[in-house]
Design a protein around this motif. Structure first.
Motif, PDB file in Angstrom:
ATOM      1  N   LYS A 180       5.172 138.817  30.780  1.00  0.00           N
ATOM      2  CA  LYS A 180       4.405 138.920  32.035  1.00  0.00           C
ATOM      3  C   LYS A 180       2.951 139.255  31.767  1.00  0.00           C
ATOM      4  CE  LYS A 180       4.624 140.626  36.739  1.00  0.00           C
ATOM      5  NZ  LYS A 180       5.418 141.361  37.744  1.00  0.00           N
ATOM      6  N   THR A 189       1.420 135.817  30.486  1.00  0.00           N
ATOM      7  CA  THR A 189       1.358 134.672  31.422  1.00  0.00           C
ATOM      8  C   THR A 189       0.935 135.060  32.836  1.00  0.00           C
ATOM      9  OG1 THR A 189       3.692 134.933  32.064  1.00  0.00           O
ATOM     10  CG2 THR A 189       3.209 133.520  30.145  1.00  0.00           C
ATOM     11  N   GLU A 240       3.036 136.031  34.957  1.00  0.00           N
ATOM     12  CA  GLU A 240       4.216 135.743  35.788  1.00  0.00           C
ATOM     13  C   GLU A 240       5.461 136.270  35.090  1.00  0.00           C
ATOM     14  OE1 GLU A 240       3.084 131.542  37.908  1.00  0.00           O
ATOM     15  OE2 GLU A 240       3.690 131.489  35.804  1.00  0.00           O
ATOM     16  N   SER A 241       6.470 136.557  35.911  1.00  0.00           N
ATOM     17  CA  SER A 241       7.740 136.979  35.319  1.00  0.00           C
ATOM     18  C   SER A 241       8.392 135.785  34.615  1.00  0.00           C
ATOM     19  CB  SER A 241       8.686 137.524  36.393  1.00  0.00           C
ATOM     20  OG  SER A 241       9.135 136.459  37.226  1.00  0.00           O
ATOM     21  N   VAL A 266      10.099 133.278  37.127  1.00  0.00           N
ATOM     22  CA  VAL A 266       9.139 132.472  37.897  1.00  0.00           C
ATOM     23  C   VAL A 266       8.546 131.377  37.022  1.00  0.00           C
ATOM     24  CG1 VAL A 266       6.878 132.518  39.058  1.00  0.00           C
ATOM     25  CG2 VAL A 266       8.576 134.299  39.550  1.00  0.00           C
ATOM     26  N   PHE A 267       8.183 131.740  35.797  1.00  0.00           N
ATOM     27  CA  PHE A 267       7.606 130.755  34.872  1.00  0.00           C
ATOM     28  C   PHE A 267       8.629 129.664  34.562  1.00  0.00           C
ATOM     29  CE2 PHE A 267       6.671 129.052  30.691  1.00  0.00           C
ATOM     30  CZ  PHE A 267       5.310 128.809  30.768  1.00  0.00           C
ATOM     31  N   LYS A 272       8.950 127.223  37.398  1.00  0.00           N
ATOM     32  CA  LYS A 272       7.802 126.308  37.482  1.00  0.00           C
ATOM     33  C   LYS A 272       7.924 125.179  36.455  1.00  0.00           C
ATOM     34  CE  LYS A 272       4.143 129.221  39.411  1.00  0.00           C
ATOM     35  NZ  LYS A 272       2.798 129.788  39.193  1.00  0.00           N
TER      36      LYS A 272
END
Length: 518
Positions: free
Chosen positions: A450, A453, A455-456, A459-460, A463
């Protein structure tokens, strides 16, 4: 070559005799010299020469006294007397002791050669007779052993004494030289072992199916005795360039019981694949592989063939020799826990390795070339004699593959993770799985990810999967096909995720793309 011991109290004569004759050309080799009768007896005991050439008159013991003592001890071999005295009485006495020849000093070279030729003919004849008798004795001894092992025949003590098999104890030892051509080599291996036992007089060699058997007259009770036997045997059989496996049954007191000892040794060699030490294997000893889980290692409960396959592929994909070593260790623990046989283990590991290589070949044209080359090497796994050798062979092959791919040592762990996720969005990826792959604590790895990036991990991952889904939908794949390829087993869940990410349903996105293409 026949061995020669030269005995004379005059150094010049000893050295002269060594150089006056081309011994090798005559079929002899001078192994030592002695300067007096006592030394001659000591060296004869040590070296047991085929021919002893000695002076008849020496300080202390004379040559005749030396011969008389050695003959009284039952020593064989030929003797050639040298003397400066043309004394017929000496000659007659020498002949009574079985002396092969009598020469006057100074020695005439031609006469010496004639004597050596005559004595060699006698030695050749003795050797031929001894060999025939030895072969005959070995045949009958083998017959006795095989009749007990396979026919249960009982032999009288008189017959056992006749064949020198009436011993106080017995033990069967079986030898396997692991080689594709071991069938042709068995006769040569047997001969090597017969030669070894001819020297030690410690047992009899016999054929035992695909093994070579040894019936010992003094069982190998201690680990030191077993290790010595293994080292001696493997050294003698070294020229065959193949692994040597040896197992021994229990020592028994009566020859009728050797079947029990034999069966125990056979059973041990049938478990050869799981041997972990190079020694003579005996029952009730912890020689087999035993791999308890060490503190901090992954529990075996969650392991199965698919998980090991995936982790092995991950090791290749991220170029991690450390992970490769760990996953092979887990595989070893797992199959031993499951109790698979040698054949099953070889089939499973070959299948796992082949699937991992196939997945790797789909990453790029470069990995495809390297993976295809290494797939051809997997047949070598079936030729490995032990589980340890099997895993070592696969680790060596895959370590070389990783080396060819190039180790990503300069990249950070998180960068490797990101690249890995992008290459494998369809795998059932979880942070816990990647934490195991990269050998990190999952909570700590999640924080690192995290921070890097923004983001967790989940979530990554979503995506990346949605971007992959877009490209697959643009290729015209059906919604359920796309869902499966990007790692969503539930189509409805994928539909919800995609609509949340893109604002429209997967099918609507695919239709819009088709319209734009027209």
């Amino acid at each position: 070559m026949y061995s020669v011991l030269i005995v004379d109290d005059e150094p010049m004569i000893r050295e002269g005799l060594k150089t006056i004759i081309n011994w090798e050309e005559e079929g002899y080799t001078v192994i030592d010299t002695a300067s007096n009768g006592r030394e001659a007896i000591e060296k004869h005991h040590q070296l047991n020469p085929d021919l002893t050439i000695l002076d008849i008159r020496m300080p202390g013991l004379t040559g005749l006294e030396v011969i008389e003592q050695l003959r009284s001890e039952g020593k064989k071999g030929q003797f050639l007397i040298l003397s400066g005295h043309a004394d017929f009485d000496y000659a007659k006495k020498a002949i009574s002791f079985g002396v092969g020849g009598y020469l006057l000093k100074p020695v005439d070279e031609e006469e010496m050669l004639e004597e050596l030729e005559r004595i060699k003919a006698r030695l050749d004849k003795e050797q031929s007779v001894n060999q025939r008798n030895t072969n005959k004795d070995l045949f009958y001894r083998e017959h006795v052993i095989e009749s007990i092992l396979h026919g249960g025949q009982v032999w009288a003590a008189e017959d056992l004494k006749k064949y020198d098999l009436y011993w106080t104890s017995y033990q069967v030892v079986l030898i396997e030289v692991f080689n594709e051509s071991s069938t042709h080599m068995s006769a040569e291996i047997k001969k090597e072992m017969i030669d070894l036992f001819a020297t030690s007089k410690s047992g009899i060699v016999f054929t035992a199916g695909k093994y070579i058997g040894c019936l010992l007259n003094s069982p190998l009770f201690t680990s030191a005795e077993r290790q010595h036997f293994y080292n001696e045997t493997s050294t003698i059989l070294k020229r065959f360039s193949s692994p040597v496996f040896i197992a021994a049954g229990t020592g028994v007191l009566h020859i009728e019981e050797i079947k029990t000892s034999y069966d125990e040794a056979v059973h041990l060699l049938e478990e050869r694949f799981f041997f972990a030490e190079q020694t003579v294997l005996v029952g009730k000893e912890g020689y087999g592989l035993s791999m308890p889980i060490e503190e901090g290692e992954v529990e075996l409960q969650g392991l199965d063939e698919n998980k090991i396959t995936d982790t092995l592929y991950y090791a290749l994909d991220i170029r991690s020799k450390d992970l490769l070593s760990r996953v092979l260790g887990q595989f070893q623990q797992w199959v031993l826990t499951e109790g698979y046989t040698e054949h099953e283990i070889k089939n499973i590991i070959t299948k796992i390795a082949a699937v991992a290589l196939n997945k790797l070949s789909l990453v790029s044209s470069e990995t495809k070339l390297i993976a295809t080359e290494h797939t051809a090497l997997l047949s070598a796994l079936y030729q490995q004699p032990t589980f340890v050798a099997l895993l070592d062979t696969l680790e060596l092959q895959f370590s070389e593959l990783i080396h060819k791919l190039g180790v990503n040592s300069k990249d950070t762990v998180i960068k490797q993770m990101i690249d890995f996720i992008k290459r494998n969005p369809g795998d059932h990826l979880k942070l816990e799985v990647l934490a195991e792959v990269f050998n990190y604590n999952s909570s700590y790895l999640g924080k690192l990810f995290k921070n890097y990036t923004g983001e967790s991990f989940n979530v990554f991952l979503d995506k990346v999967r949605m971007e992959k889904a877009k490209s697959l939908l643009e290729e015209g794949l059906k919604v359920h096909q796309v869902s499966d390829q990007i790692g969503y087993a539930n189509v409805d869940y994928f539909h919800t995720k995609f609509k949340k990410y893109m604002g429209i349903s997967p099918s609507a996105y695919r239709d819009q793309h088709k319209q734009r293409q027209k």
